[in-house]
Scaffold this motif. Structure first.
Motif, short mmCIF file in Angstrom:
data_model
loop_
_atom_site.label_atom_id
_atom_site.label_comp_id
_atom_site.label_asym_id
_atom_site.label_seq_id
_atom_site.Cartn_x
_atom_site.Cartn_y
_atom_site.Cartn_z
N TYR A 1 3.22 8.33 -4.58
CA TYR A 1 3.35 9.30 -3.49
C TYR A 1 4.82 9.70 -3.40
N VAL A 2 5.11 10.97 -3.63
CA VAL A 2 6.49 11.45 -3.55
C VAL A 2 6.51 12.66 -2.62
N ASP A 3 7.42 12.60 -1.65
CA ASP A 3 7.55 13.73 -0.71
C ASP A 3 8.88 13.56 0.02
N LYS A 4 9.14 14.44 0.99
CA LYS A 4 10.34 14.23 1.82
C LYS A 4 10.04 13.09 2.79
N ASN A 5 11.01 12.24 3.02
CA ASN A 5 10.91 11.18 4.05
C ASN A 5 9.81 10.16 3.83
N VAL A 6 9.46 9.87 2.61
CA VAL A 6 8.50 8.79 2.38
C VAL A 6 9.27 7.46 2.49
N THR A 7 8.76 6.53 3.28
CA THR A 7 9.50 5.28 3.50
C THR A 7 8.66 4.06 3.12
N PHE A 8 9.32 2.91 3.17
CA PHE A 8 8.63 1.66 2.88
C PHE A 8 7.51 1.41 3.90
N ALA A 9 7.68 1.92 5.11
CA ALA A 9 6.65 1.74 6.14
C ALA A 9 5.36 2.46 5.72
N ASP A 10 5.50 3.62 5.08
CA ASP A 10 4.31 4.34 4.59
C ASP A 10 3.59 3.50 3.54
N LEU A 11 4.41 2.90 2.65
CA LEU A 11 3.83 2.06 1.60
C LEU A 11 3.05 0.91 2.22
N LYS A 12 3.67 0.23 3.20
CA LYS A 12 3.01 -0.92 3.82
C LYS A 12 1.69 -0.53 4.47
N GLN A 13 1.70 0.62 5.12
CA GLN A 13 0.49 1.04 5.83
C GLN A 13 -0.64 1.36 4.83
N VAL B 1 16.64 14.70 -2.07
CA VAL B 1 15.72 15.40 -1.17
C VAL B 1 14.42 14.61 -1.02
N TYR B 2 14.00 14.01 -2.10
CA TYR B 2 12.67 13.36 -2.08
C TYR B 2 12.77 11.85 -2.28
N SER B 3 11.78 11.18 -1.72
CA SER B 3 11.63 9.74 -2.00
C SER B 3 10.15 9.48 -2.20
N GLY B 4 9.83 8.29 -2.71
CA GLY B 4 8.42 8.03 -2.96
C GLY B 4 8.13 6.56 -3.09
N PHE B 5 6.86 6.24 -3.02
CA PHE B 5 6.47 4.86 -3.34
C PHE B 5 5.46 4.87 -4.47
N ALA B 6 5.37 3.73 -5.15
CA ALA B 6 4.39 3.59 -6.24
C ALA B 6 3.78 2.20 -6.14
N LEU B 7 2.59 2.09 -6.66
CA LEU B 7 1.98 0.76 -6.75
C LEU B 7 1.06 0.74 -7.95
N GLY B 8 0.86 -0.46 -8.46
CA GLY B 8 -0.02 -0.58 -9.63
C GLY B 8 -0.78 -1.88 -9.57
N MET B 9 -2.04 -1.80 -9.94
CA MET B 9 -2.85 -3.04 -9.90
C MET B 9 -3.78 -3.10 -11.11
N GLY B 10 -4.18 -4.32 -11.47
CA GLY B 10 -5.14 -4.51 -12.55
C GLY B 10 -6.55 -4.49 -11.98
N ILE B 11 -7.41 -3.67 -12.58
CA ILE B 11 -8.79 -3.60 -12.04
C ILE B 11 -9.51 -4.92 -12.29
N GLU B 12 -9.26 -5.56 -13.44
CA GLU B 12 -9.90 -6.85 -13.72
C GLU B 12 -9.54 -7.87 -12.64
N ARG B 13 -8.28 -7.84 -12.23
CA ARG B 13 -7.82 -8.80 -11.21
C ARG B 13 -8.59 -8.59 -9.90
N ILE B 14 -8.70 -7.34 -9.48
CA ILE B 14 -9.41 -7.03 -8.22
C ILE B 14 -10.89 -7.44 -8.37
N THR B 15 -11.44 -7.16 -9.56
CA THR B 15 -12.85 -7.50 -9.80
C THR B 15 -13.04 -9.02 -9.74
N ASN B 16 -12.08 -9.75 -10.31
CA ASN B 16 -12.16 -11.22 -10.26
C ASN B 16 -12.17 -11.71 -8.82
N LEU B 17 -11.33 -11.10 -8.01
CA LEU B 17 -11.25 -11.54 -6.62
C LEU B 17 -12.55 -11.22 -5.88
#
Ligand code: DAH
Length: 340
Positions: A212-224, A299-315
Motif C-alpha cells: 500500500y503506497v499513498d500520501k501519509n501511510v503510517t505504521f498505524a495503518d499497517l497495524k490496523q 511525497v509518498y510512504s507505504g507499507f508492505a507485508l508478505g506471508m507464506g500460504i503454506e504457513r497459514i494453511t498449516n496453522l
C-alpha cells in the motif's frame, strides 16, 4: 433377367429373420460371393448391349435394397439386445465424485477475499525473473546471501542474471515502476528457493504479498490492516503482536505473531510454550525502494507485508508435512471437502 430381378426384389422386400443366425443365412443367400444377387451380376456380361443400361441400374437398386434391408434387420436386433439386458431403471445412479479444491487454493482465495474487502486488487508477475526486480530494486546489498546459488535457483548468470523468484516482493517493484500511487495491491504467487526438501522446507512454495503506497501511510495503518487480517482469518478472538525484524526492503521491519489458537495463548507444544505463532513479515517500504522504482519518497510512504500460504494453511488445518501439498494424494485432498 428383368423378371428374375423383379422376383428377387419381392422376396427381399418381404424378408424377415428372428435371430442373428437366420439373418446371416439370408445375407449368404443373397449377397455372399455365391449369393443370388452376386450371380446376377456375374450374368450381366451376357446381357445384350442395348439392355445393359436398364438392367445395370435395376441390378444396382436390387443390391442396395438387399444390403439396406439386412442392415435394418440387424440394427433392430441390436436395439433389442440392449433392451434385453437386465437394467433396473428405477435405481438411483452411482454418486458422482466431485473434485475438491487444493488447500493452498482455498487459503489463497480466503486471503485474497479478506484483502479485497479492504480495497486491494490482485497483481501478478513472472516466476522467471531478473536480478533487478527480485533483489536490486528491493535494496538487497550486493553481497546479500540470497544472491548466492546456494539459496536461489539461477537459470543464467551472465551477462545478466535470470532466476526463479525467491519471493513475491518482486511484484512490488514491477508494479511501482510503472504505476504512481495510490497503489493498493495484493500479489499471490509461487516462489522458489534452493532448499533440501523435507517436512519443513520445500524448493517451491506460495506467498502472498501486499503493498500500500499513498500520501501519509503510517505504521498505524499497517497495524490496523494486520489486525483485521488476523481476526478475519483466524477468528475475532485472535490477538497480534509485532516483533522488530529486518528486511532489506522495509524500514522499520517487523514480524507478526498471532495468539496460538490451539491453547488460547496459554502455551502448548504447537507454539513451543510461548502462546504465540509467527505468521508474516512486514514493514514500512524503505524509501530506497520507492526511489528505485521512480516514486518520490518525500511525497509518498507505504507499507508492505508478505506471508507464506503454506504457513497459514498449516496453522488453519495443522498439515504437519509440507511435502503433502505437492504429492497429489487424493486422500489428502479429500480431507478438505468440508472446507469449501
Ligand atoms: N519477502 C519476504 C520473504 O520472502 C516476506 C516479506 C517480509 C515481504 C516483509 C514483505 C515484507 O513485503 O514487508 O521472506
Amino acid at each position: 433377367m428383368i423378371e428374375k430381378i423383379q422376383a428377387l426384389k419381392e422376396q427381399i422386400e418381404a424378408l424377415s429373420a428372428s435371430n442373428a443366425e437366420e439373418l446371416e443365412a439370408l445375407r449368404i443367400k443373397y449377397l455372399s460371393k455365391k449369393g443370388e444377387i452376386t450371380a446376377l451380376f456375374n450374368d450381366f456380361r451376357n446381357v445384350p448391349n442395348e439392355q445393359k443400361r436398364e438392367i445395370g441400374q435395376k441390378l444396382n437398386e436390387l443390391k442396395t435394397l438387399a444390403t439396406d434391408k439386412i442392415n435394418a434387420i440387424r440394427e433392430a436386433f441390436n436395439a433389442n439386445a440392449v433392451a434385453d439386458v437386465d437394467i433396473d431403471l428405477t435405481r438411483t445412479s452411482a454418486p458422482q465424485e466431485i473434485g475438491t479444491r487444493h488447500p493452498i487454493s482455498l487459503v489463497r482465495k480466503e486471503i485474497i477475499d479478506i484483502f479485497s474487502r479492504l480495497g486491494f486488487t490482485i497483481a501478478e508477475g513472472p516466476e522467471v525473473e531478473d536480478d533487478w526486480h527480485v533483489f536490486s530494486s528491493l535494496n538487497f546489498a550486493d553481497d546479500h546471501p540470497a544472491r548466492d546459488m546456494q539459496d536461489t535457483f539461477f537459470i543464467q548468470r551472465n551477462p545478466a542474471d535470470v532466476l526463479l523468484r525467491t519471493h513475491t516482493s518482486s511484484v512490488q517493484s514491477r508494479i511501482m515502476e510503472h504505476t504512481q500511487p495510490p497503489i493498493r495491491i495484493i500479489c499471490p504467487g509461487r516462489v522458489y528457493r534452493n532448499e533440501a526438501i523435507s517436512a519443513r522446507a520445500h524448493c517451491f512454495f506460495h506467498q502472498v504479498e501486499a503493498l500500500y503506497v499513498d500520501k501519509n501511510v503510517t505504521f498505524a495503518d499497517l497495524k490496523q490492516v494486520l489486525l483485521y487480517f488476523a481476526q478475519e482469518m483466524f477468528g475475532p478472538e485472535t490477538k497480534i503482536r509485532l516483533r522488530p525484524s529486518y528486511f532489506p526492503f522495509t524500514e522499520p521491519s517487523a514480524e507478526m505473531d498471532i495468539s496460538c489458537d490451539l491453547c488460547g495463548g496459554k502455551g502448548c507444544a504447537f507454539c513451543k510454550g510461548t502462546g504465540w505463532v509467527e505468521i508474516l513479515g512486514c514493514g514500512m517500504v524503505d524509501p530506497n525502494v520507492l526511489e528505485a522504482c521512480g516514486i518520490d519518497s518525500k511525497v509518498y510512504s507505504g507499507f508492505a507485508l508478505g506471508m507464506g500460504i503454506e504457513r497459514i494453511t498449516n496453522l488453519k488445518y495443522r498439515v504437519k508435512d509440507l511435502r503433502m501439498f505437492s504429492e497429489n494424494d487424493v486422500r489428502f485432498l479429500e480431507e478438505f471437502k468440508s472446507a469449501h
